[in-house]
Design a protein around this motif. Sequence first.
Motif, PDB file in Angstrom:
ATOM      1  N   THR A 100       0.813  -1.223   0.000  1.00 26.45           N
ATOM      2  CA  THR A 100       0.000   0.000   0.000  1.00 26.45           C
ATOM      3  C   THR A 100       0.848   1.275   0.000  1.00 26.45           C
ATOM      4  OG1 THR A 100      -0.161   0.026   2.423  1.00 26.45           O
ATOM      5  CG2 THR A 100      -1.904  -1.154   1.205  1.00 26.45           C
ATOM      6  N   TRP A 101       2.153   1.129  -0.234  1.00 29.17           N
ATOM      7  CA  TRP A 101       3.088   2.258  -0.148  1.00 29.17           C
ATOM      8  C   TRP A 101       2.629   3.452  -0.993  1.00 29.17           C
ATOM      9  CZ3 TRP A 101       6.978   3.438   3.029  1.00 29.17           C
ATOM     10  CH2 TRP A 101       7.822   4.486   2.673  1.00 29.17           C
ATOM     11  N   ASP A 102       2.235   3.205  -2.230  1.00 27.63           N
ATOM     12  CA  ASP A 102       1.857   4.295  -3.140  1.00 27.63           C
ATOM     13  C   ASP A 102       0.484   4.882  -2.833  1.00 27.63           C
ATOM     14  OD1 ASP A 102       4.258   4.156  -4.581  1.00 27.63           O
ATOM     15  OD2 ASP A 102       3.475   2.516  -5.803  1.00 27.63           O
ATOM     16  N   SER A 103      -0.420   4.092  -2.281  1.00 24.86           N
ATOM     17  CA  SER A 103      -1.781   4.581  -2.045  1.00 24.86           C
ATOM     18  C   SER A 103      -2.000   5.141  -0.639  1.00 24.86           C
ATOM     19  CB  SER A 103      -2.793   3.468  -2.310  1.00 24.86           C
ATOM     20  OG  SER A 103      -2.560   2.365  -1.449  1.00 24.86           O
ATOM     21  N   ASP A 104      -1.243   4.677   0.335  1.00 27.20           N
ATOM     22  CA  ASP A 104      -1.391   5.124   1.724  1.00 27.20           C
ATOM     23  C   ASP A 104      -0.181   5.992   2.080  1.00 27.20           C
ATOM     24  OD1 ASP A 104      -1.692   5.525   4.442  1.00 27.20           O
ATOM     25  OD2 ASP A 104      -1.701   3.396   4.959  1.00 27.20           O
TER      26      ASP A 104
END
Length: 107
Positions: free
Chosen positions: A82-86
């Motif tokens: 979820t690095w890019d979205s969160d």
Amino acid sequence: MISRYVIDSIELKREKDPREITNYTIDYSILFGQRKIIKKDKLLEVEYDFVISYLEDIGKIQTKGKIFFSGTLKKLKEIDETWDSDISNQRNATNTVFSNIIAVIFD
């Protein structure tokens, strides 16, 4: 949770004599690179490249290194996926890098 922080390199570059400078602007950027889970240590390693620029061609400070998140393998996989979205994990990493770099620079 961020458990470790490593500086691999620091580059300081001054283009002008500070006594000649009367007005300047400071800008900074951070880019996060490769991420990998280190299963045996239960860590997520995140590479970074952080630059502070003194505009008007005064100079720059650039550091490269790694931040390590610790936790269960399930949690580390969740952070990685979820690095890019969160952005909360990116924000925590940015704050860690920024505060540690400022401490190193002014130490």
